[in-house]
Design a protein around this motif. Structure first.
Motif, PDB file in Angstrom:
ATOM      1  N   ASP A   1      -5.264   0.530   1.558  1.00 24.86           N
ATOM      2  CA  ASP A   1      -4.644   1.586   1.051  1.00 24.86           C
ATOM      3  C   ASP A   1      -6.045   2.032   2.499  1.00 24.86           C
ATOM      4  OD1 ASP A   1      -6.040   2.263  -0.873  1.00 24.86           O
ATOM      5  OD2 ASP A   1      -5.750   4.297  -0.788  1.00 24.86           O
ATOM      6  N   HIS A   2      -6.803   2.727   2.395  1.00 30.86           N
ATOM      7  CA  HIS A   2      -8.210   2.886   2.781  1.00 30.86           C
ATOM      8  C   HIS A   2      -7.813   4.341   2.600  1.00 30.86           C
ATOM      9  CE1 HIS A   2      -9.028  -0.825   5.170  1.00 30.86           C
ATOM     10  NE2 HIS A   2      -8.077  -0.638   5.159  1.00 30.86           N
ATOM     11  N   GLY A   3      -7.595   4.489   1.487  1.00 31.40           N
ATOM     12  CA  GLY A   3      -8.456   5.716   1.064  1.00 31.40           C
ATOM     13  C   GLY A   3      -6.716   6.897   1.039  1.00 31.40           C
ATOM     14  N   THR A   4      -5.476   6.287   1.794  1.00 30.56           N
ATOM     15  CA  THR A   4      -4.186   7.426   2.329  1.00 30.56           C
ATOM     16  C   THR A   4      -3.126   7.502   0.860  1.00 30.56           C
ATOM     17  OG1 THR A   4      -3.336   5.898   3.352  1.00 30.56           O
ATOM     18  CG2 THR A   4      -4.682   6.065   4.307  1.00 30.56           C
ATOM     19  N   ALA A   5      -3.365   6.076  -0.059  1.00 31.81           N
ATOM     20  CA  ALA A   5      -2.704   6.222  -0.650  1.00 31.81           C
ATOM     21  C   ALA A   5      -3.303   7.510  -1.976  1.00 31.81           C
ATOM     22  CB  ALA A   5      -2.382   5.017  -1.997  1.00 31.81           C
ATOM     23  N   THR A   6      -1.603   7.467  -3.063  1.00 34.54           N
ATOM     24  CA  THR A   6      -2.408   7.982  -5.073  1.00 34.54           C
ATOM     25  C   THR A   6      -1.739   7.643  -5.290  1.00 34.54           C
ATOM     26  OG1 THR A   6      -1.458  10.252  -2.980  1.00 34.54           O
ATOM     27  CG2 THR A   6      -2.016  10.647  -5.406  1.00 34.54           C
TER      28      THR A   6
ATOM     29  N   ASP B   1       4.091   1.872   2.856  1.00 40.54           N
ATOM     30  CA  ASP B   1       3.704   3.018   3.379  1.00 40.54           C
ATOM     31  C   ASP B   1       2.894   2.823   2.470  1.00 40.54           C
ATOM     32  OD1 ASP B   1       3.908   5.470   3.913  1.00 40.54           O
ATOM     33  OD2 ASP B   1       6.132   6.710   3.061  1.00 40.54           O
ATOM     34  N   PRO B   2       1.573   3.097   3.395  1.00 35.34           N
ATOM     35  CA  PRO B   2       0.265   3.912   2.623  1.00 35.34           C
ATOM     36  C   PRO B   2      -0.297   5.460   1.704  1.00 35.34           C
ATOM     37  CG  PRO B   2      -0.120   3.272   4.826  1.00 35.34           C
ATOM     38  CD  PRO B   2       1.589   3.258   4.967  1.00 35.34           C
TER      39      PRO B   2
END
Length: 558
Positions: A282-287, A257-258
Protein backbone atom coordinates in the motif's frame (compact mmCIF):
# COMPACT_ATOMS: atom_id res chain seq x y z
CA UNK A 1 -13.37 32.19 24.26
CA UNK A 2 -13.20 28.61 25.49
CA UNK A 3 -13.96 27.81 29.12
CA UNK A 4 -11.11 26.71 31.36
CA UNK A 5 -12.38 23.34 32.46
CA UNK A 6 -10.47 20.68 34.32
CA UNK A 7 -10.72 17.75 31.93
CA UNK A 8 -9.69 15.36 34.68
CA UNK A 9 -12.61 16.39 36.87
CA UNK A 10 -15.96 16.13 35.08
CA UNK A 11 -19.17 17.60 36.46
CA UNK A 12 -20.36 15.71 39.50
CA UNK A 13 -23.67 14.45 38.22
CA UNK A 14 -25.36 11.08 38.42
CA UNK A 15 -23.24 9.62 35.64
CA UNK A 16 -19.84 10.65 37.03
CA UNK A 17 -18.18 7.61 38.65
CA UNK A 18 -16.50 9.82 41.26
CA UNK A 19 -19.87 11.31 42.25
CA UNK A 20 -21.34 7.81 42.46
CA UNK A 21 -18.49 6.65 44.65
CA UNK A 22 -18.82 9.61 47.02
CA UNK A 23 -22.57 9.07 47.23
CA UNK A 24 -22.08 5.40 48.02
CA UNK A 25 -24.15 4.25 45.04
CA UNK A 26 -21.26 2.75 43.08
CA UNK A 27 -21.22 -1.04 43.13
CA UNK A 28 -17.64 -2.15 43.85
CA UNK A 29 -16.12 -4.60 41.38
CA UNK A 30 -16.12 -8.28 42.22
CA UNK A 31 -12.55 -9.34 42.76
CA UNK A 32 -11.83 -12.90 41.75
CA UNK A 33 -9.18 -13.79 44.30
CA UNK A 34 -7.57 -17.17 43.89
CA UNK A 35 -7.69 -19.27 47.04
CA UNK A 36 -4.28 -19.82 48.55
CA UNK A 37 -3.61 -23.14 50.21
CA UNK A 38 -0.45 -22.59 52.18
CA UNK A 39 0.98 -24.89 54.76
CA UNK A 40 0.66 -23.65 58.31
CA UNK A 41 4.00 -22.37 59.55
CA UNK A 42 5.09 -22.67 63.14
CA UNK A 43 5.08 -19.28 64.83
CA UNK A 44 8.59 -18.23 65.77
CA UNK A 45 10.02 -15.18 67.48
CA UNK A 46 9.55 -11.87 65.65
CA UNK A 47 12.49 -10.73 63.53
CA UNK A 48 14.59 -7.80 64.65
CA UNK A 49 13.49 -4.26 63.84
CA UNK A 50 14.45 -3.28 60.28
CA UNK A 51 17.92 -1.83 60.01
CA UNK A 52 17.43 -0.42 56.53
CA UNK A 53 16.79 3.33 56.69
CA UNK A 54 13.15 4.35 56.24
CA UNK A 55 11.84 0.77 55.99
CA UNK A 56 8.26 0.29 57.16
CA UNK A 57 7.97 -1.13 60.71
CA UNK A 58 4.77 -3.08 60.05
CA UNK A 59 5.34 -6.76 60.82
CA UNK A 60 3.71 -9.20 58.41
CA UNK A 61 3.03 -12.20 60.61
CA UNK A 62 1.97 -14.40 57.70
CA UNK A 63 5.38 -13.91 56.08
CA UNK A 64 7.50 -13.50 59.20
CA UNK A 65 9.07 -10.27 57.99
CA UNK A 66 8.55 -6.53 57.93
CA UNK A 67 6.89 -4.60 55.12
CA UNK A 68 9.55 -3.64 52.58
CA UNK A 69 7.99 -0.35 51.45
CA UNK A 70 9.73 2.97 52.12
CA UNK A 71 8.36 5.49 54.60
CA UNK A 72 8.33 9.26 54.59
CA UNK A 73 11.01 11.11 56.54
CA UNK A 74 10.26 10.96 60.26
CA UNK A 75 7.65 8.21 59.92
CA UNK A 76 7.84 4.57 60.95
CA UNK A 77 5.19 3.30 58.55
CA UNK A 78 4.64 3.45 54.79
CA UNK A 79 1.58 4.96 53.14
CA UNK A 80 -0.30 1.64 53.18
CA UNK A 81 0.21 1.22 56.93
CA UNK A 82 0.29 4.90 57.90
CA UNK A 83 -2.91 4.51 59.93
CA UNK A 84 -0.74 2.94 62.61
CA UNK A 85 1.58 5.92 62.85
CA UNK A 86 0.25 7.21 66.20
CA UNK A 87 1.44 5.88 69.55
CA UNK A 88 -0.38 2.88 70.95
CA UNK A 89 -2.58 3.06 74.03
CA UNK A 90 -0.27 2.82 77.10
CA UNK A 91 -2.74 0.49 78.82
CA UNK A 92 -2.53 -2.00 75.97
CA UNK A 93 0.53 -4.17 75.44
CA UNK A 94 -0.93 -6.55 72.84
CA UNK A 95 -0.47 -4.25 69.88
CA UNK A 96 3.28 -3.87 69.94
CA UNK A 97 6.16 -6.29 70.17
CA UNK A 98 9.12 -5.81 72.43
CA UNK A 99 10.79 -3.56 69.88
CA UNK A 100 7.77 -1.27 69.58
CA UNK A 101 6.82 -2.43 66.05
CA UNK A 102 3.21 -3.00 65.04
CA UNK A 103 2.23 -6.52 63.99
CA UNK A 104 -0.26 -7.85 61.47
CA UNK A 105 -3.58 -9.18 62.78
CA UNK A 106 -3.38 -7.70 66.29
CA UNK A 107 -5.50 -4.98 67.89
CA UNK A 108 -4.26 -1.54 66.90
CA UNK A 109 -5.42 1.72 68.39
CA UNK A 110 -7.78 3.55 66.02
CA UNK A 111 -6.20 6.81 64.87
CA UNK A 112 -7.95 10.08 64.16
CA UNK A 113 -7.61 9.45 60.44
CA UNK A 114 -9.34 6.40 59.00
CA UNK A 115 -8.50 4.44 55.88
CA UNK A 116 -11.32 2.82 53.93
CA UNK A 117 -11.44 0.53 50.87
CA UNK A 118 -11.37 2.40 47.57
CA UNK A 119 -14.85 2.26 45.93
CA UNK A 120 -13.22 1.70 42.53
CA UNK A 121 -10.97 -1.16 43.65
CA UNK A 122 -11.34 -2.53 47.21
CA UNK A 123 -7.93 -4.21 47.00
CA UNK A 124 -6.36 -0.92 48.18
CA UNK A 125 -7.36 1.75 50.69
CA UNK A 126 -7.55 5.54 50.89
CA UNK A 127 -7.92 8.15 53.62
CA UNK A 128 -11.60 8.70 54.39
CA UNK A 129 -11.16 12.46 54.81
CA UNK A 130 -9.26 12.67 51.52
CA UNK A 131 -11.38 10.24 49.48
CA UNK A 132 -12.48 12.75 46.85
CA UNK A 133 -8.92 13.69 45.91
CA UNK A 134 -7.93 10.02 45.78
CA UNK A 135 -10.83 9.08 43.49
CA UNK A 136 -9.84 11.63 40.87
CA UNK A 137 -6.27 10.31 40.64
CA UNK A 138 -6.97 6.62 41.29
CA UNK A 139 -5.69 4.36 38.51
CA UNK A 140 -8.76 2.15 38.93
CA UNK A 141 -11.14 4.99 38.08
CA UNK A 142 -13.41 3.94 35.17
CA UNK A 143 -12.29 5.44 31.91
CA UNK A 144 -14.65 7.41 29.71
CA UNK A 145 -16.06 5.20 26.96
CA UNK A 146 -15.01 6.14 23.41
CA UNK A 147 -17.48 7.27 20.76
CA UNK A 148 -17.41 3.84 19.08
CA UNK A 149 -18.68 2.13 22.26
CA UNK A 150 -22.35 1.29 22.70
CA UNK A 151 -23.15 -1.50 25.12
CA UNK A 152 -24.61 -4.63 23.48
CA UNK A 153 -25.29 -2.77 20.22
CA UNK A 154 -24.51 -5.87 18.14
CA UNK A 155 -26.57 -8.40 20.06
CA UNK A 156 -29.48 -9.82 18.10
CA UNK A 157 -31.57 -10.42 21.24
CA UNK A 158 -31.19 -8.93 24.72
CA UNK A 159 -28.63 -10.86 26.72
CA UNK A 160 -30.33 -13.07 29.32
CA UNK A 161 -29.64 -12.25 32.93
CA UNK A 162 -26.55 -14.00 34.16
CA UNK A 163 -25.48 -15.01 30.65
CA UNK A 164 -21.96 -16.31 30.29
CA UNK A 165 -19.21 -14.57 28.43
CA UNK A 166 -18.52 -15.14 24.73
CA UNK A 167 -15.39 -17.06 25.49
CA UNK A 168 -17.06 -19.45 27.93
CA UNK A 169 -14.87 -22.51 28.08
CA UNK A 170 -17.87 -24.79 28.16
CA UNK A 171 -19.24 -23.24 25.01
CA UNK A 172 -22.87 -23.79 26.01
CA UNK A 173 -25.18 -21.00 25.01
CA UNK A 174 -27.82 -19.51 27.22
CA UNK A 175 -31.45 -19.37 26.12
CA UNK A 176 -32.92 -16.10 25.00
CA UNK A 177 -35.46 -14.39 27.20
CA UNK A 178 -38.33 -15.82 25.17
CA UNK A 179 -39.78 -17.87 27.97
CA UNK A 180 -37.63 -20.96 27.44
CA UNK A 181 -36.73 -22.87 30.55
CA UNK A 182 -33.27 -22.67 32.03
CA UNK A 183 -30.83 -24.87 30.20
CA UNK A 184 -27.96 -26.83 31.68
CA UNK A 185 -24.67 -25.37 30.47
CA UNK A 186 -22.13 -28.08 31.24
CA UNK A 187 -20.54 -30.50 28.83
CA UNK A 188 -22.93 -33.32 29.85
CA UNK A 189 -26.02 -31.52 28.59
CA UNK A 190 -26.72 -34.10 25.87
CA UNK A 191 -26.89 -36.91 28.41
CA UNK A 192 -30.07 -35.33 29.82
CA UNK A 193 -31.93 -36.30 26.64
CA UNK A 194 -33.77 -39.58 26.47
CA UNK A 195 -32.90 -42.04 23.74
CA UNK A 196 -36.03 -41.19 21.73
CA UNK A 197 -35.44 -37.45 22.08
CA UNK A 198 -31.86 -37.76 20.91
CA UNK A 199 -32.72 -39.94 17.92
CA UNK A 200 -35.47 -37.49 16.90
CA UNK A 201 -33.09 -34.56 17.19
CA UNK A 202 -30.43 -36.30 15.08
CA UNK A 203 -32.98 -37.11 12.35
CA UNK A 204 -34.19 -33.50 12.40
CA UNK A 205 -30.66 -32.17 11.92
CA UNK A 206 -29.94 -34.61 9.12
CA UNK A 207 -33.17 -33.71 7.29
CA UNK A 208 -32.51 -29.97 7.61
CA UNK A 209 -28.95 -30.42 6.41
CA UNK A 210 -30.12 -32.28 3.30
CA UNK A 211 -32.74 -29.63 2.58
CA UNK A 212 -30.82 -26.40 3.19
CA UNK A 213 -27.08 -26.98 2.83
CA UNK A 214 -25.85 -27.03 -0.80
CA UNK A 215 -22.61 -28.56 -2.01
CA UNK A 216 -19.70 -26.44 -0.80
CA UNK A 217 -16.96 -25.48 -3.24
CA UNK A 218 -13.26 -26.01 -2.52
CA UNK A 219 -10.97 -23.14 -3.55
CA UNK A 220 -7.41 -23.64 -2.28
CA UNK A 221 -5.13 -20.82 -3.48
CA UNK A 222 -1.72 -19.41 -2.72
CA UNK A 223 -0.21 -15.95 -2.49
CA UNK A 224 3.42 -14.81 -2.86
CA UNK A 225 3.16 -12.70 0.32
CA UNK A 226 3.79 -15.92 2.30
CA UNK A 227 6.65 -17.28 0.16
CA UNK A 228 9.41 -16.04 2.46
CA UNK A 229 7.56 -17.24 5.53
CA UNK A 230 7.24 -20.77 4.14
CA UNK A 231 11.00 -20.93 3.58
CA UNK A 232 11.72 -19.95 7.19
CA UNK A 233 9.54 -22.51 9.01
CA UNK A 234 9.10 -26.28 8.90
CA UNK A 235 5.44 -26.46 9.98
CA UNK A 236 3.80 -24.40 7.25
CA UNK A 237 0.15 -25.19 7.92
CA UNK A 238 -0.57 -21.70 9.31
CA UNK A 239 1.21 -20.13 6.34
CA UNK A 240 -0.86 -22.27 3.97
CA UNK A 241 -4.06 -21.04 5.55
CA UNK A 242 -3.01 -17.39 5.45
CA UNK A 243 -1.79 -17.72 1.84
CA UNK A 244 -5.08 -19.26 0.74
CA UNK A 245 -7.10 -16.58 2.51
CA UNK A 246 -5.07 -13.85 0.79
CA UNK A 247 -5.37 -15.67 -2.53
CA UNK A 248 -9.16 -15.75 -2.18
CA UNK A 249 -9.19 -12.06 -1.24
CA UNK A 250 -7.29 -11.31 -4.45
CA UNK A 251 -9.70 -13.51 -6.42
CA UNK A 252 -12.64 -11.51 -5.03
CA UNK A 253 -10.92 -8.15 -5.77
CA UNK A 254 -10.62 -7.19 -2.10
CA UNK A 255 -6.99 -6.10 -2.57
CA UNK A 256 -7.54 -3.80 -5.56
CA UNK A 257 -8.11 -0.48 -3.77
CA UNK A 258 -5.03 0.65 -1.77
CA UNK A 259 -7.12 3.24 0.14
CA UNK A 260 -9.26 0.52 1.76
CA UNK A 261 -9.63 0.24 5.52
CA UNK A 262 -8.94 -3.39 6.49
CA UNK A 263 -10.60 -4.31 9.78
CA UNK A 264 -9.36 -7.51 11.41
CA UNK A 265 -11.82 -8.82 14.00
CA UNK A 266 -10.43 -10.98 16.78
CA UNK A 267 -7.03 -9.79 15.61
CA UNK A 268 -4.85 -11.23 18.37
CA UNK A 269 -1.28 -10.35 17.40
CA UNK A 270 -2.40 -9.08 13.99
CA UNK A 271 -0.40 -11.65 12.02
CA UNK A 272 -2.95 -11.93 9.21
CA UNK A 273 -2.96 -8.14 8.78
CA UNK A 274 0.83 -8.23 8.61
CA UNK A 275 0.82 -10.48 5.54
CA UNK A 276 -2.16 -8.60 4.14
CA UNK A 277 -0.06 -5.43 4.15
CA UNK A 278 2.64 -7.25 2.17
CA UNK A 279 0.01 -8.44 -0.31
CA UNK A 280 -1.54 -4.98 -0.73
CA UNK A 281 1.82 -3.16 -1.02
CA UNK A 282 0.00 0.00 0.00
CA UNK A 283 2.95 2.43 0.45
CA UNK A 284 1.22 3.95 3.46
CA UNK A 285 -2.17 4.56 1.81
CA UNK A 286 -4.15 1.70 3.42
CA UNK A 287 -5.62 1.72 6.91
CA UNK A 288 -5.43 -1.22 9.31
CA UNK A 289 -7.83 -1.42 12.26
CA UNK A 290 -7.38 -4.33 14.66
CA UNK A 291 -10.17 -5.24 17.07
CA UNK A 292 -9.73 -7.59 20.02
CA UNK A 293 -11.16 -7.87 23.51
CA UNK A 294 -7.79 -8.15 25.24
CA UNK A 295 -4.40 -6.58 24.52
CA UNK A 296 -1.99 -8.99 22.89
CA UNK A 297 1.68 -9.49 23.52
CA UNK A 298 4.26 -9.63 20.72
CA UNK A 299 1.98 -7.60 18.47
CA UNK A 300 2.65 -6.98 14.77
CA UNK A 301 1.39 -3.38 15.07
CA UNK A 302 4.81 -1.78 14.73
CA UNK A 303 5.63 -3.97 11.69
CA UNK A 304 2.34 -2.95 10.07
CA UNK A 305 3.50 0.66 10.09
CA UNK A 306 6.07 -0.23 7.43
CA UNK A 307 9.59 1.01 6.73
CA UNK A 308 8.73 3.75 4.25
CA UNK A 309 8.83 7.46 4.99
CA UNK A 310 5.03 7.61 5.23
CA UNK A 311 3.88 5.04 7.78
CA UNK A 312 0.60 3.20 7.34
CA UNK A 313 -2.30 4.16 9.58
CA UNK A 314 -2.57 1.35 12.15
CA UNK A 315 -4.91 1.44 15.14
CA UNK A 316 -5.78 -1.25 17.67
CA UNK A 317 -9.11 -1.04 19.52
CA UNK A 318 -9.32 -3.13 22.69
CA UNK A 319 -13.06 -3.69 22.81
CA UNK A 320 -15.65 -6.43 22.75
CA UNK A 321 -17.18 -6.74 19.28
CA UNK A 322 -20.66 -6.76 20.82
CA UNK A 323 -20.15 -3.10 21.85
CA UNK A 324 -18.42 -1.81 18.70
CA UNK A 325 -20.08 0.87 16.55
CA UNK A 326 -18.00 0.65 13.39
CA UNK A 327 -19.36 3.89 11.94
CA UNK A 328 -17.86 5.83 14.88
CA UNK A 329 -14.32 4.44 14.53
CA UNK A 330 -12.24 7.55 13.71
CA UNK A 331 -9.81 5.69 11.44
CA UNK A 332 -12.64 4.92 8.99
CA UNK A 333 -13.12 8.61 8.19
CA UNK A 334 -11.74 9.64 4.81
CA UNK A 335 -10.10 12.72 6.35
CA UNK A 336 -8.03 10.58 8.75
CA UNK A 337 -4.94 9.46 6.83
CA UNK A 338 -1.35 8.42 7.41
CA UNK A 339 -0.32 12.09 7.54
CA UNK A 340 -3.45 13.36 9.33
CA UNK A 341 -4.00 10.72 12.01
CA UNK A 342 -6.67 12.49 14.05
CA UNK A 343 -10.02 13.91 12.88
CA UNK A 344 -9.93 17.67 12.34
CA UNK A 345 -11.64 19.67 15.09
CA UNK A 346 -14.85 21.26 13.88
CA UNK A 347 -15.10 24.86 15.09
CA UNK A 348 -18.60 26.01 15.95
CA UNK A 349 -19.80 29.56 15.63
CA UNK A 350 -21.40 31.29 18.62
CA UNK A 351 -24.93 31.09 17.21
CA UNK A 352 -24.64 27.33 16.53
CA UNK A 353 -24.24 26.29 20.15
CA UNK A 354 -24.14 22.55 20.75
CA UNK A 355 -27.54 21.51 19.40
CA UNK A 356 -26.54 21.00 15.77
CA UNK A 357 -25.67 17.46 14.68
CA UNK A 358 -22.09 16.92 13.53
CA UNK A 359 -21.59 17.06 9.80
CA UNK A 360 -21.35 13.67 8.05
CA UNK A 361 -17.87 12.65 6.88
CA UNK A 362 -17.38 10.14 4.07
CA UNK A 363 -16.01 6.76 5.18
CA UNK A 364 -13.36 4.62 3.53
CA UNK A 365 -14.37 1.34 1.91
CA UNK A 366 -14.18 -1.45 4.49
CA UNK A 367 -12.93 -5.02 4.11
CA UNK A 368 -13.52 -7.23 7.15
CA UNK A 369 -11.18 -10.17 7.73
CA UNK A 370 -10.50 -12.74 10.42
CA UNK A 371 -8.70 -16.06 10.74
CA UNK A 372 -10.55 -18.50 13.00
CA UNK A 373 -13.03 -16.16 14.66
CA UNK A 374 -14.56 -18.22 17.44
CA UNK A 375 -18.25 -18.98 17.86
CA UNK A 376 -20.43 -16.04 18.83
CA UNK A 377 -17.71 -13.55 17.84
CA UNK A 378 -18.48 -14.35 14.19
CA UNK A 379 -22.17 -13.65 14.73
CA UNK A 380 -21.38 -10.36 16.48
CA UNK A 381 -19.07 -9.38 13.62
CA UNK A 382 -21.73 -10.01 10.99
CA UNK A 383 -24.21 -7.95 13.01
CA UNK A 384 -21.62 -5.18 13.43
CA UNK A 385 -20.99 -5.04 9.67
CA UNK A 386 -24.68 -5.02 8.69
CA UNK A 387 -25.33 -2.28 11.27
CA UNK A 388 -22.53 -0.27 9.69
CA UNK A 389 -23.93 -0.96 6.23
CA UNK A 390 -27.39 0.25 7.31
CA UNK A 391 -25.97 3.39 8.92
CA UNK A 392 -23.98 4.38 5.85
CA UNK A 393 -26.61 3.63 3.21
CA UNK A 394 -28.11 6.82 1.85
CA UNK A 395 -25.23 8.88 3.23
CA UNK A 396 -22.11 7.34 1.70
CA UNK A 397 -21.25 7.91 -1.95
CA UNK A 398 -19.88 4.36 -2.17
CA UNK A 399 -22.06 1.70 -3.82
CA UNK A 400 -21.49 -0.45 -0.72
CA UNK A 401 -19.63 0.73 2.41
CA UNK A 402 -18.50 -2.87 3.05
CA UNK A 403 -16.70 -4.12 -0.06
CA UNK A 404 -15.68 -7.51 1.27
CA UNK A 405 -15.97 -10.01 4.12
CA UNK A 406 -13.69 -13.00 4.64
CA UNK A 407 -13.91 -14.95 7.91
CA UNK A 408 -12.34 -18.35 8.57
CA UNK A 409 -14.94 -20.01 10.80
CA UNK A 410 -14.43 -22.17 13.86
CA UNK A 411 -15.63 -23.15 17.36
CA UNK A 412 -19.35 -23.37 16.71
CA UNK A 413 -19.76 -24.85 20.18
CA UNK A 414 -19.17 -21.31 21.50
CA UNK A 415 -22.20 -19.87 19.71
CA UNK A 416 -25.05 -18.34 21.70
CA UNK A 417 -28.69 -18.20 20.69
CA UNK A 418 -29.15 -14.53 21.58
CA UNK A 419 -26.13 -13.58 19.45
CA UNK A 420 -27.05 -15.58 16.36
CA UNK A 421 -28.01 -12.99 13.68
CA UNK A 422 -30.52 -15.01 11.62
CA UNK A 423 -33.29 -15.81 14.09
CA UNK A 424 -35.74 -16.17 11.18
CA UNK A 425 -33.69 -19.06 9.80
CA UNK A 426 -33.80 -20.83 13.18
CA UNK A 427 -37.57 -20.49 13.15
CA UNK A 428 -37.69 -21.81 9.59
CA UNK A 429 -35.78 -24.97 10.48
CA UNK A 430 -37.73 -25.23 13.77
CA UNK A 431 -34.75 -24.96 16.13
CA UNK A 432 -35.77 -23.48 19.48
CA UNK A 433 -33.33 -22.00 22.05
CA UNK A 434 -33.03 -25.30 23.88
CA UNK A 435 -32.29 -27.28 20.72
CA UNK A 436 -29.81 -24.58 19.68
CA UNK A 437 -27.70 -25.51 22.70
CA UNK A 438 -27.79 -29.19 21.72
CA UNK A 439 -26.87 -28.22 18.14
CA UNK A 440 -23.83 -26.22 19.24
CA UNK A 441 -22.73 -28.93 21.65
CA UNK A 442 -22.82 -31.62 18.99
CA UNK A 443 -20.95 -29.37 16.55
CA UNK A 444 -17.77 -29.96 18.58
CA UNK A 445 -17.80 -33.62 17.48
CA UNK A 446 -16.63 -32.51 14.03
CA UNK A 447 -13.21 -31.55 15.39
CA UNK A 448 -12.90 -34.05 18.24
CA UNK A 449 -9.72 -36.06 18.05
CA UNK A 450 -10.21 -39.79 17.84
CA UNK A 451 -9.20 -41.24 21.19
CA UNK A 452 -7.46 -44.16 19.51
CA UNK A 453 -5.32 -41.82 17.40
CA UNK A 454 -4.60 -39.64 20.43
CA UNK A 455 -3.32 -42.60 22.40
CA UNK A 456 -1.01 -43.62 19.55
CA UNK A 457 0.42 -40.17 19.05
CA UNK A 458 0.85 -39.55 22.79
CA UNK A 459 3.50 -42.29 22.94
CA UNK A 460 5.75 -40.46 20.48
CA UNK A 461 6.68 -37.09 21.92
CA UNK A 462 7.92 -34.39 19.54
CA UNK A 463 11.21 -32.64 19.98
CA UNK A 464 10.46 -29.78 22.36
CA UNK A 465 13.63 -27.95 21.36
CA UNK A 466 12.08 -26.85 18.06
CA UNK A 467 8.50 -25.63 18.20
CA UNK A 468 8.28 -25.82 14.43
CA UNK A 469 8.77 -29.58 14.67
CA UNK A 470 6.04 -29.95 17.31
CA UNK A 471 3.43 -30.88 14.74
CA UNK A 472 3.89 -31.92 11.16
CA UNK A 473 1.71 -30.26 8.52
CA UNK A 474 -0.07 -33.53 7.88
CA UNK A 475 -0.82 -34.39 11.52
CA UNK A 476 -4.51 -33.69 12.06
CA UNK A 477 -4.28 -34.96 15.63
CA UNK A 478 -1.80 -32.26 16.54
CA UNK A 479 -2.39 -28.60 17.33
CA UNK A 480 -5.12 -27.28 15.10
CA UNK A 481 -4.75 -23.58 15.82
CA UNK A 482 -5.78 -24.29 19.43
CA UNK A 483 -9.30 -25.16 18.25
CA UNK A 484 -8.98 -28.94 18.50
CA UNK A 485 -11.22 -30.63 21.09
CA UNK A 486 -10.39 -33.88 22.81
CA UNK A 487 -13.07 -36.56 22.73
CA UNK A 488 -14.73 -36.06 26.11
CA UNK A 489 -16.57 -38.15 28.64
CA UNK A 490 -19.94 -36.90 27.38
CA UNK A 491 -19.52 -39.10 24.31
CA UNK A 492 -19.13 -42.17 26.50
CA UNK A 493 -22.22 -41.27 28.51
CA UNK A 494 -24.23 -41.27 25.28
CA UNK A 495 -23.39 -44.89 24.52
CA UNK A 496 -26.86 -45.99 25.64
CA UNK A 497 -28.43 -43.37 23.33
CA UNK A 498 -26.48 -44.10 20.16
CA UNK A 499 -25.07 -47.63 20.31
CA UNK A 500 -24.61 -47.78 16.52
CA UNK A 501 -23.05 -44.30 16.02
CA UNK A 502 -19.28 -44.72 15.78
CA UNK A 503 -16.67 -41.97 15.85
CA UNK A 504 -16.93 -41.25 12.12
CA UNK A 505 -20.73 -40.96 12.33
CA UNK A 506 -20.43 -38.54 15.23
CA UNK A 507 -17.90 -36.44 13.34
CA UNK A 508 -20.22 -36.38 10.32
CA UNK A 509 -23.13 -35.26 12.52
CA UNK A 510 -20.94 -32.54 14.04
CA UNK A 511 -20.11 -31.26 10.55
CA UNK A 512 -23.82 -31.15 9.70
CA UNK A 513 -24.51 -29.07 12.81
CA UNK A 514 -21.75 -26.65 11.85
CA UNK A 515 -22.94 -26.25 8.29
CA UNK A 516 -26.54 -25.59 9.39
CA UNK A 517 -25.33 -22.68 11.53
CA UNK A 518 -23.08 -21.45 8.72
CA UNK A 519 -25.76 -21.54 6.04
CA UNK A 520 -27.93 -19.37 8.27
CA UNK A 521 -25.09 -16.85 8.38
CA UNK A 522 -24.81 -16.96 4.58
CA UNK A 523 -28.52 -16.32 4.17
CA UNK A 524 -28.33 -13.45 6.64
CA UNK A 525 -25.67 -11.71 4.54
CA UNK A 526 -27.64 -12.41 1.36
CA UNK A 527 -30.67 -10.70 2.91
CA UNK A 528 -28.48 -7.66 3.62
CA UNK A 529 -27.19 -7.14 0.07
CA UNK A 530 -24.20 -9.47 -0.16
CA UNK A 531 -23.27 -12.29 -2.48
CA UNK A 532 -22.09 -14.73 0.22
CA UNK A 533 -20.71 -18.26 -0.05
CA UNK A 534 -19.05 -20.93 2.04
CA UNK A 535 -15.69 -22.11 0.68
CA UNK A 536 -13.25 -24.78 1.82
CA UNK A 537 -10.02 -22.78 1.61
CA UNK A 538 -7.61 -25.54 2.78
CA UNK A 539 -7.81 -29.31 3.09
CA UNK A 540 -8.60 -31.13 6.33
CA UNK A 541 -5.03 -32.36 6.66
CA UNK A 542 -3.95 -28.74 7.06
CA UNK A 543 -6.76 -27.75 9.44
CA UNK A 544 -9.93 -29.42 10.67
CA UNK A 545 -11.51 -25.94 10.72
CA UNK A 546 -11.04 -25.41 6.99
CA UNK A 547 -14.18 -23.45 6.04
CA UNK A 548 -14.37 -19.72 5.32
CA UNK A 549 -17.31 -17.38 4.87
CA UNK A 550 -16.67 -15.05 1.90
CA UNK A 551 -18.95 -12.21 0.80
CA UNK A 552 -18.88 -9.27 -1.60
CA UNK A 553 -21.65 -6.78 -2.41
CA UNK A 554 -24.20 -8.26 -4.77
CA UNK A 555 -24.65 -6.63 -8.16
CA UNK A 556 -28.23 -5.66 -7.28
CA UNK A 557 -27.03 -3.65 -4.27
CA UNK A 558 -24.45 -1.64 -6.24
Amino acid sequence: MSDNKDTKRPHENGTDPVAKALAGTLEPPVLNHRPRNKRQKTKGPPPPVPSRPRQCHFLLLSKGKYCSLTTKLGNKFCGEHSMYETTADPTSTSNANENGAKTEGEGFQQTARKRIPCPFDPSHTAWADDLKAHLYKCNARPKDEPAQYSKDINLTLPAPKGSSDIGDSQGAAQPSNSGAKAIQTNSDILSTLSSDQFVALVKKIQDMYTKYVPEIQTVILDHPALDERKKMIKNIKHARQQASLLGNMERLHMLDDPTTCYVEFGAGRGELSNYLKIAVDDHGTATFVLVDRTPSRNKFDSILLGQEEIKSLVKRHTMDIKDLVLAEVPELRIDVTATQRTPPVEEKSKDEGGSKEPQYVQKKPVVAISKHLCGGATDLTLKCLTNFQATERGRSSLPSPVKGILIALCCHQLCHHYMYPNQEFLEEIDINPEEFVYLTRMSSWAVCVNQTKTEKTSNSKPDSSDENNANSPNDITGDDDDHRIEADSALDKLSTHIPTMDFQARARLGQQCKRLLDIGRVRYLQQNGFDAKLVYYVDQETSLENLALMAVPSSSSN
